[in-house]
Design an enzyme around this catalytic site. Structure first.
Site, PDB file in Angstrom:
ATOM      1  N   GLY A 208       1.843  -2.492  -5.160  1.00 18.09           N
ATOM      2  CA  GLY A 208       1.327  -1.703  -6.269  1.00 18.09           C
ATOM      3  C   GLY A 208      -0.151  -1.402  -6.338  1.00 18.09           C
TER       4      GLY A 208
ATOM      5  N   GLY B  90      -2.120   0.369  -4.312  1.00 14.68           N
ATOM      6  CA  GLY B  90      -2.573   1.574  -3.619  1.00 14.68           C
ATOM      7  C   GLY B  90      -3.003   2.684  -4.564  1.00 14.68           C
TER       8      GLY B  90
ATOM      9  CB  CYS C 239       1.100   2.664  -5.052  1.00 18.73           C
ATOM     10  SG  CYS C 239       2.546   1.623  -5.342  1.00 18.73           S
TER      11      CYS C 239
END
Length: 347
Positions: free
Chosen positions: A181, A183, A186
């Site tokens: 999570g 990124g 993301c």
């Protein structure tokens, strides 16, 4: 249900405390690391930064450009075997030793990866990538890959906790990819509520992996060269970068034009854009867990690579680390409420 009371930290929550140093110049810092991997037995030396296996980052062009900086590229899994053959025919052995072959976990992925690895013995890295590395199927695939390719260095993930990091290493992974999570494109954390602050994940997984002779790569969450330094300071052996390397000539994203200005599309690999491109759309039983952004064109990636490596060298000089290997031993993190003076950030 249970609640863990311990505070978990991301890169934005800390700074590295400076320490006395005998280094006279940033040029005195050695960024190259030398590794011998637990299961493959292979030795590798280079700068332990990896371009992410996203189809708008991990391209053949990116691999060729970053190899000159001794940086690895995890080439995305959507190239055909024929495209791989053409790339290999036009690349030196030095470029190929900086390439990771990415794969999913389906039978078709396995067979395709086998064909690619058979093209040239210089391809020594396999990157087995799924969004959720906690499934038994994934662990079994890692074991299957280890049995099939005993001399290849296997990187597998993603996970964020020590016990699963250990499980993957014991199943055959040489390097565990850490991050769920963090990124830039993301959205897993907001779509699912699942995740783990990246710095704490790196610290905990590094401790678990190193106890078994394995290694980790911090995947996601870096927005500046300082974050890269913090990841290494937290114990990461490698750092994987996506957003920081997106938007360049070598990145492979589609270029769009708005009001006379050109932008490059960059999207997460679980985004609607990625699923439309590669699997025909978002399946009715799932939600997209990534977003698409338009980035101003950033020119050749070499300028960004130099900036990242320069920042990393400077971080080492601030704590007296003459080699990147020493950075984690020289790192003391301090918790902070601010990172920078932002008064002119919007100018």
């Amino acid at each position: 249900m249970r609640i863990e009371e311990d505070l978990k930290l991301g890169f934005k929550d800390v700074l590295i405390r400076p320490k006395r140093s005998t280094l006279k110049s940033r040029s005195d810092v050695e960024l190259e690391r030398q590794f011998t991997f637990k299961h493959s037995g292979q030795s590798w030396s280079g700068v332990p930064i990896i371009a992410a296996n996203m189809d708008t980052v991990g391209t053949f062009s990116m691999a060729s450009a970053l190899a000159s900086f001794d940086i690895l590229t995890a080439v995305h899994k959507h190239y055909s075997v024929e495209e791989w053959q053409a790339f290999i025919n036009n690349s030196s052995a030095d470029v190929l030793k900086h390439v990771m072959v990415s794969t999913g976990t389906s039978d078709a992925d396995f067979e395709k990866t086998k064909q690619i690895l058979d093209l040239n013995p210089a391809l020594n890295f396999v990157c087995i990538d799924v969004a959720n590395g906690y499934s038994e199927h994934f662990v079994q695939f890692v074991a299957k890959a280890r049995e099939a390719w005993p001399t290849k260095t296997i990187c597998a993930g993603n996970v964020v906790t020590g016990e699963m990091c250990e499980e993957l290493i014991l199943s055959g992974a040489d390097i565990v990819k850490v991050g769920i999570g963090p990124g830039s494109v993301c959205t897993t954390r907001v779509k699912t509520g699942v995740g783990y602050p990246q710095l704490s994940a790196v610290i905990e997984c590094a401790d678990a992996a190193h106890g078994l002779g394995g290694m980790i790569v911090s995947d996601g969450g870096c927005t500046t060269p300082g974050d890269v330094a913090k990841a290494f300071g937290g114990g990461a052996d490698f750092v994987m970068l996506g957003g920081m390397l997106a938007g360049h000539e070598e990145s492979g994203g589609r270029i769009v034009e708005e009001n006379g200005e050109k932008f490059m599309l960059f999207y997460g690999m679980s985004s609607e854009s990625a699923m439309k491109r590669h699997v025909g759309g978002v399946a009715e039983y799932r939600a997209a867990e990534g977003k698409t952004v338009k980035l101003p064109l950033r020119g050749p990636v070499e300028n960004t690579a130099r900036d990242i490596l320069g920042g990393l060298r400077s971080a080492c000089t601030y704590v007296g680390a003459s080699r990147l290997k020493e950075l984690t031993k020289r790192t003391t993190f301090i918790r902070v409420l601010e990172q920078e003076n932002r008064i002119f950030n919007n100018l």
